[in-house]
Structures are given as C-alpha cells and as structure tokens.
Design a protein around this motif. Structure first.
Motif, mmCIF file in Angstrom:
data_model
loop_
_atom_site.group_PDB
_atom_site.id
_atom_site.type_symbol
_atom_site.label_atom_id
_atom_site.label_comp_id
_atom_site.label_asym_id
_atom_site.label_seq_id
_atom_site.Cartn_x
_atom_site.Cartn_y
_atom_site.Cartn_z
ATOM 1 N N ARG A 1 9.087 -12.350 -50.648
ATOM 2 C CA ARG A 1 9.699 -13.506 -50.129
ATOM 3 C C ARG A 1 10.415 -13.419 -48.768
ATOM 4 N N LEU A 2 11.224 -12.535 -48.654
ATOM 5 C CA LEU A 2 11.681 -12.166 -47.275
ATOM 6 C C LEU A 2 10.901 -11.948 -46.330
ATOM 7 N N ARG A 3 9.764 -11.017 -46.411
ATOM 8 C CA ARG A 3 8.836 -10.831 -45.519
ATOM 9 C C ARG A 3 7.901 -12.092 -44.989
ATOM 10 N N ALA A 4 7.857 -13.125 -45.846
ATOM 11 C CA ALA A 4 7.304 -14.532 -45.727
ATOM 12 C C ALA A 4 8.323 -15.394 -44.939
ATOM 13 N N MET A 5 9.597 -14.921 -45.144
ATOM 14 C CA MET A 5 10.587 -15.915 -44.282
ATOM 15 C C MET A 5 10.487 -15.268 -42.814
ATOM 16 N N ALA A 6 10.480 -13.843 -42.679
ATOM 17 C CA ALA A 6 10.531 -13.244 -41.673
ATOM 18 C C ALA A 6 9.260 -13.972 -40.547
ATOM 19 N N ALA A 7 8.113 -14.137 -41.312
ATOM 20 C CA ALA A 7 6.875 -14.482 -40.588
ATOM 21 C C ALA A 7 7.160 -16.037 -40.292
ATOM 22 N N ASP A 8 7.921 -16.864 -41.099
ATOM 23 C CA ASP A 8 7.728 -18.304 -40.928
ATOM 24 C C ASP A 8 9.301 -18.886 -41.183
ATOM 25 N N PHE A 9 10.056 -18.981 -40.108
ATOM 26 C CA PHE A 9 11.650 -19.222 -40.354
ATOM 27 C C PHE A 9 11.689 -20.541 -41.018
ATOM 28 N N ASP A 10 10.592 -21.450 -41.281
ATOM 29 C CA ASP A 10 10.961 -22.715 -41.939
ATOM 30 C C ASP A 10 11.442 -22.502 -43.175
ATOM 31 N N LEU A 11 10.840 -21.385 -43.795
ATOM 32 C CA LEU A 11 11.069 -20.815 -45.207
ATOM 33 C C LEU A 11 12.790 -20.313 -45.348
ATOM 34 N N VAL A 12 13.434 -19.985 -44.316
ATOM 35 C CA VAL A 12 14.711 -19.937 -44.314
ATOM 36 C C VAL A 12 15.475 -21.279 -44.580
ATOM 37 N N ARG A 13 15.813 -21.702 -45.840
ATOM 38 C CA ARG A 13 16.401 -22.862 -46.423
ATOM 39 C C ARG A 13 17.871 -22.728 -46.795
ATOM 40 N N ALA A 14 18.198 -21.570 -47.358
ATOM 41 C CA ALA A 14 19.492 -21.518 -48.177
ATOM 42 C C ALA A 14 20.487 -20.763 -47.479
ATOM 43 N N LEU A 15 21.771 -20.745 -48.141
ATOM 44 C CA LEU A 15 23.018 -19.944 -47.402
ATOM 45 C C LEU A 15 22.385 -18.578 -47.389
ATOM 46 N N HIS A 16 21.958 -18.047 -48.610
ATOM 47 C CA HIS A 16 21.714 -16.623 -48.661
ATOM 48 C C HIS A 16 20.548 -16.002 -47.911
ATOM 49 N N ASP A 17 19.555 -16.943 -47.786
ATOM 50 C CA ASP A 17 18.291 -16.577 -46.999
ATOM 51 C C ASP A 17 18.851 -16.053 -45.466
ATOM 52 N N HIS A 18 19.882 -16.702 -44.927
ATOM 53 C CA HIS A 18 20.283 -16.110 -43.428
ATOM 54 C C HIS A 18 20.393 -14.838 -43.436
ATOM 55 N N PRO A 19 21.425 -14.102 -44.556
ATOM 56 C CA PRO A 19 21.666 -12.836 -44.027
ATOM 57 C C PRO A 19 20.712 -11.972 -44.542
ATOM 58 N N LEU A 20 20.077 -12.380 -45.931
ATOM 59 C CA LEU A 20 19.080 -11.500 -46.425
ATOM 60 C C LEU A 20 17.852 -11.213 -45.789
ATOM 61 N N VAL A 21 17.291 -12.072 -44.837
ATOM 62 C CA VAL A 21 16.018 -11.883 -44.150
ATOM 63 C C VAL A 21 16.386 -10.745 -43.069
ATOM 64 N N TYR A 22 17.541 -10.473 -42.704
ATOM 65 C CA TYR A 22 17.656 -9.390 -41.765
ATOM 66 C C TYR A 22 17.544 -8.081 -42.576
ATOM 67 N N GLY A 23 17.404 -7.904 -43.922
ATOM 68 C CA GLY A 23 17.294 -6.641 -44.585
ATOM 69 C C GLY A 23 15.701 -6.295 -44.353
ATOM 70 N N VAL A 24 14.947 -7.053 -43.758
ATOM 71 C CA VAL A 24 13.605 -6.882 -43.503
ATOM 72 C C VAL A 24 13.348 -6.014 -42.097
ATOM 73 N N PRO A 25 12.658 -4.841 -42.096
ATOM 74 C CA PRO A 25 12.767 -4.138 -40.630
ATOM 75 C C PRO A 25 12.506 -5.010 -39.461
ATOM 76 N N GLU A 26 11.316 -5.682 -39.618
ATOM 77 C CA GLU A 26 10.896 -6.257 -38.556
ATOM 78 C C GLU A 26 11.813 -7.523 -37.760
ATOM 79 N N MET A 27 13.073 -7.820 -38.580
ATOM 80 C CA MET A 27 13.857 -8.808 -37.949
ATOM 81 C C MET A 27 14.834 -8.001 -37.023
ATOM 82 N N GLY A 28 14.902 -6.792 -36.966
ATOM 83 C CA GLY A 28 15.562 -5.969 -35.864
ATOM 84 C C GLY A 28 15.290 -6.406 -34.701
ATOM 85 N N GLU A 29 13.956 -6.802 -34.139
ATOM 86 C CA GLU A 29 13.850 -7.277 -32.997
ATOM 87 C C GLU A 29 14.875 -8.257 -32.407
ATOM 88 N N HIS A 30 15.343 -9.266 -33.153
ATOM 89 C CA HIS A 30 16.106 -10.366 -33.011
ATOM 90 C C HIS A 30 17.459 -10.220 -32.716
#
Length: 639
Positions: free
Chosen positions: A491-520
């Motif tokens: 689910r988190l990798r899907a969010m990292a590929a499509d930010f429209d899937l970041v919809r809830a409060l906890h999505d914001h911090p959790l998606v940054y557990g995925v390594p590829e989000m480090g570039e941002h």
C-alpha cells in the motif's frame, strides 16, 4: 434480549427500579424523559449494569441514567453502533413493537429468550442495589454484574456534556467569548505550566473502561516500544455514515505519566471536535454579517480547497461569501474584541457535513491549567506547523543543530538510543517569520533501507523544550517504523507512486518509511554537511524573546511577534464543563494567513495560499518569491 421477564422479577424483588435494555435503540438521539427517582438497571446480553444511584432527595443527578446509556453506546463495536445509529433500509419490513419497546420498532431485535431471567439473577441485582445504598459514598459510578458468573466490577461514570437530561450548556455570545488574560505564574522554572501534570484528578478508569469510558473502552500500554513508555487510546464519533476514530496517547518515560498525558490529550480532542459547552447560535453568510456590521473572520484568509478538489468532490460545496454557515464566537487578541469564526474552522468534527467546506484538524487546539497556558501552547502549535510547511513545500535549506549541545542528559541519551536502533537523529532550526524557536526533527536510516525516515517538530520560547518535544515524536515513531513499513509495504509503495492515494492523517508520515521517498527530503538531509550549531549559539543571540516566570508574559511576547508581522491571533474557548471542574481550559487558536496543516494530498490548502510563495523571501531565505514549479511535489511528512 427480551427483558420483560427479568424486569418483572427485579421489580418484584426490589420495587422502585428502572429496568430497561441496552442496544435496542439509539441512545445518542433519545430525548425521552429520565426518571431520577428510581434506581437504573440496564441489561445487555449476560450483563446487568446498575447505577448511577438517584439523589437521596429525588432531584436531578449528574451523571444520570441517560449519561450511562450514551457512554455505553459510544464504546460499542462499529457493527453495533451502525445498527443502532444508521437509518435502516426503507424497503425492509418494520420490526413489530415488543414489550421492551412498546409503540416503536427497535433498531435491533432479540435472537431468542434470555437464559438469565431467573429469580436468582434478580436477587443478585437487588442485593447489589441494597449494598450500594447502604455503603453511601460517591454515587457517580456503575456496577457491572455478570449474570452468568455473578462477578461484579465497578466503573466510574462521568457526565456526558451532551446529555439532553442533565447536560449543562451555556449560550454562545460575544460577552461569553470575551477573554481577559491574567497573571499565570509557572509552578517551577523551566516549565510553561501553572501546575504539575500529576496534580490533576484524572481517574483513568473513568476515561477508559469497556462499559462507560468517556474516552473509549481502554488504554493500551505499548510494551514493545524500546524508546518511550507509549500509551494509546481511542474514541469514536459519527460523521454521517462514517464512524471516525480519534486516537490519543502519551509518550513519556513511564506508563503512568504517559496515561495522564494521553487523557489530557484525549480530553482536548474531545472538546475540540464539536461544541459541547456552547452551541453555534449564529447562522448567516459573511456578506450578511458584514452588512450588519458584525465582526467576522473571512475563512478565505485561512485557505480553501482548490477548484479541482471541489470538481472531484461535488458533494462538498465550496465556500462563498453569500453562503449561510454556522458561526461561533471567538476573541481577537490583536483587536481585543470578540468576533465570529466559522464553526468548521475551530470545531473539526462539527455536525452537518454540508457545512464543511474545509476539514480542519486539531491544529491550534491546546489545553492548560489556565487560559494563558492553553493559549500559549495553541499558538506554539500554529507557529510550528506553519514553519514546518513553509520549509517542506519551499524546500528551504535549514541550519542544522547539534543535539549533543543540549544541557539535558535525557535528550543526549535518547539520541544515542536511536543511534543504537539504526537511526540518526537530526535537528534543524525552522524559524521562518517569527523569533519563536521552531525545531524540526528527523530520524533517518543512514543505509536508506525500509523505515527510511520519520519527522517531528516542536516550538516554544525555550529551545531545549522545543527540541525535546520534537525528539519525543521521532523517538516513539522510529523504533516501530521498519516493521510498520514492511507490513504495509504494498500500500505504501502504491502511495509513493501515486500521491493521490495519500488520503488520511497516518498516510503522510508512513509513506516516508518507503526508501524511494527519501529523494523528496534530499533538500534537507543530503546536502553538504555543514556546521552543526550549538543550541546556545543559535538561540542565544538575543533574537528570541526572554523567558519569564509568568506564562502570560511569555504569551504576550509571542503574540506581539505575530501581530507585528501583520497577523491576528484569535482564540475560541472550547472548554467543557467537566474540564473546567478539573481546573482545565481548552482553546482553539487561529492565526489567519499562516499555513494550515491538512491531511490528504488533494486537501492541501497551503499550496494555494499567498504565504507559501512569499514568506521565505520576506524572511531573507530567498531572493525571489516561490513559483508553483518550485514547490516540493510530495505530500508533507508531518505526523
């Protein structure tokens, strides 16, 4: 279950009881009278709930039997609450009236006859009533009898502020909203509180219990946490068909301290979700109020959703100056006068989905042992989140701080502990527009692996306290981040590929557990390592207002800094009667024009506000205004 037989047995054994079932109708909308002269006995399944006892003189009691029914329903499962609270299918045949619910169909029905309608069970209930009456003492408690085992448990019951039978509400008026700030001496040096947290009378069992917990059915001790003694609880409020879960918790060194912090946070959120002490009495449009000369906050100053959002969500009508909405009274500290505030900007779960042209969060909501303390912490939160969003979306290069320059051993030890768990704790001076210290904390894995990074922030006149607050957030989240990322990887990798899937409060911090989000976050973490500034050097240059021994003076200094920059500070008192009885005040602080925190990528009001473009230039951190093409293209990671 049918209760007529057991009710008759109990009433025969002990006349003067009020026996009724739980779970047959929606107690949260029930406005029928409550008989305060009889002893309430409420039945559900194998259980009987006895109490609260009526007043000896037969007068109105607080809490009352309706409070119990409302509290009981509020801690039930989602399935049962949906059955009780949501409209039934109009095409379905109506349930016949029963002896339990004469004249009206129940929301639920019995699965069969009760095996507990026995004289022995009735005797157990009446014996408990007699023992309670003989013992005397506090009457605001209920006893749960297991009719199968005859086990008995006692639970404190708090009044429900929205109870139609015994609730205490006050009119929402300009006069009632007028605030006077008074001296608020700190209880010791180095704190911004007028009382120690241990001095509040916070009976945990009244707030968290499976029968009538005011803040949910229980509190969980996170014994797996290796950094802090974290606790967490949860309560639910309905928003149309959606039952919204609201979590609260504490992250201190001991579970006892964490529970107390969590209860205070839960009360703060409970008070801030919708008005309970005062209800919105004004319904008008902004144009209508202005035509009558009534001072009112223009919500456009606080940011609105984009046109694209409303096109994609046609069920959420946009704000318009001629649109009639509910308003509540607040107080402007800059103008020293009351003014009206749109209810949805300060109560973030106000009833009436059609009125929510924005979905606020708890931004700026805070509690304290005095009005001054609560306003101070609410203002610090608004300043902190504005600065965090300016730095994130503006990809600002921030001066890095040396945590080992802290004078607090606990801070240095926690940084070492995070390193032991594979995370480097880094801290950045995030002051943008105001001299108030704001510190961003990042726990990052140097190897860039799963559980890549998490963020926190803190603000306050004391930089040591601001750093400790930011550290506490990342210390709690980092040690569990790798496991949470791995369990939710798809689910988190899907969010990292499509930010429209970041919809809830906890999505914001959790998606940054995925390594590829480090570039941002590379703008903050991956540049050349410069000097790490000692706290004393960075904040001891005379630019930070001096800390006093009185919170009112600290608040005045911070308010002056904000108003000097052209902003107002507006306070709405959200305190419930039960909080006031504890010596607590809860407020919502708004600073129109500062960037508001939003959760859900489609809901980012900050991206459309003028301040995001101009603030970094005005602070001397850029030579030109930002353009949309320069914004950080990723959702903020604020926890």
């Amino acid at each position: 279950m049918p209760t007529a037989d057991l009710a008759a047995l109990i009433d025969r054994a002990r006349p003067g009881t009020d026996v009724a079932p739980l779970g047959l109708r929606d107690a949260l909308t029930d406005t029928s009278p409550v008989d305060g002269r009889r002893v309430p006995v409420r039945l559900y399944g194998r259980y009987a709930v006895v109490g609260p006892l009526p007043a000896p003189d037969g007068g109105t009691t607080r809490p009352c039997a309706r409070c119990l029914e409302r509290r009981w329903q509020s801690v039930r499962s989602v399935a049962l609450r949906d059955a009780l609270e949501l409209p039934t299918d109009p095409a379905a045949p109506a349930e016949p009236a029963t002896a339990d619910t004469p004249g009206a169909p129940p929301a639920t029905r019995a699965a069969g006859p009760s095996p507990y309608a026995t004289p022995f069970a009735a005797d157990a209930v009446t014996a408990l009533i007699a023992a309670r009456e003989a013992a005397g003492g506090p009457r605001a408690a209920v006893h749960l009898i297991d009719l199968q085992t005859l086990g008995v448990r006692r639970y404190p019951l708090l009044p429900d502020p929205e109870c139609p039978a015994c609730g205490r509400t006050e009119p929402d008026t300009a006069e009632a909203a007028t605030l006077t700030l008074r001296p608020a001496p700190k209880h010791r040096p180095g704190t911004f509180r007028v009382r120690d947290i241990g001095s509040y009378d916070l009976p945990t069992a009244a707030y968290a219990n499976p029968v009538c917990g005011a803040l949910g059915p229980g509190v969980v001790h996170d014994i797996s946490s290796t950094s802090t003694s974290a606790t967490i609880g949860c309560f639910s409020l309905r928003s149309g068909a959606y039952l919204r879960e609201t979590f609260w918790g504490g992250h201190a060194d001991t579970f006892g301290h964490s529970v107390r912090i969590g209860i205070l946070e839960g009360l703060e959120r409970y008070a801030g979700m919708r008005a309970r002490a005062r209800t919105a009495a004004v319904r008008d449009s902004l144009d209508g109020l202005r035509a009558r000369g009534v001072p009112a906050l223009d919500p456009r100053l606080c940011g609105l959703y984009s046109d694209a959002f409303h096109r994609a969500n046609p069920h959420i009508p946009p704000f318009a100056p001629d649109r009639v909405v509910p308003w509540v009274w607040g107080h402007s500290l800059r103008e020293d006068r009351p003014l009206l505030v749109p209810e949805v900007l300060t109560y973030y779960h106000a009833p009436g989905l059609e009125n929510r042209f924005v979905q606020e969060s708890s931004n700026g909501c805070a509690s304290g042992g005095s009005l001054e303390e609560a306003v101070y912490f609410g203002l610090m939160e608004v300043i902190e989140r504005d600065a965090f969003l300016l730095a994130w979306y503006g990809r600002a290069a921030l001066p890095e701080l040396d945590p080992y320059s802290s004078t607090r051993p606990a801070t240095r030890h926690m940084v070492d502990r995070l390193a032991m768990y594979g995370y480097e704790a880094r801290f950045f001076d995030t002051r943008i527009s105001f001299p108030v210290p704001v510190i961003t904390a990042v726990a990052a894995r140097p190897d860039g692996g799963m559980g890549r990074m998490c963020f926190g922030a803190g603000a306050g006149l004391d930089p040591e306290s601001a750093l400790a607050s930011a550290l506490c957030e990342i210390a709690t989240d980092a040690v569990n981040l790798t496991g949470r990322t791995e369990r939710d990887e798809a689910r988190l990798r899907a969010m990292a590929a499509d930010f429209d899937l970041v919809r809830a409060l906890h999505d914001h911090p959790l998606v940054y557990g995925v390594p590829e989000m480090g570039e941002h976050a590379a703008f903050l973490l991956d540049g050349p390592r410069g000097r790490r500034h000692p706290l004393a050097d960075r904040f001891g240059d005379g630019t930070v207002p001096a800390v006093s021994g009185d919170i009112r003076e600290d608040l005045a200094a911070c308010t002056a800094a904000v108003t000097a920059a052209g902003f107002d500070v507006i306070v709405v008192d959200q305190t419930m009667p039960e909080q006031r009885d504890l010596g607590l005040t809860t407020v919502s602080v708004l600073v129109p024009g500062l960037l508001p925190i939003d959760f859900g990528w489609a809901r980012q009001r900050a991206l459309g506000m003028p301040r995001l473009r101009t603030a970094l230039r005005e602070a001397g951190l850029r030579t030109t205004d930002l353009t949309p093409a320069e914004f950080n293209p990723a959702p903020h990671p604020f926890p």
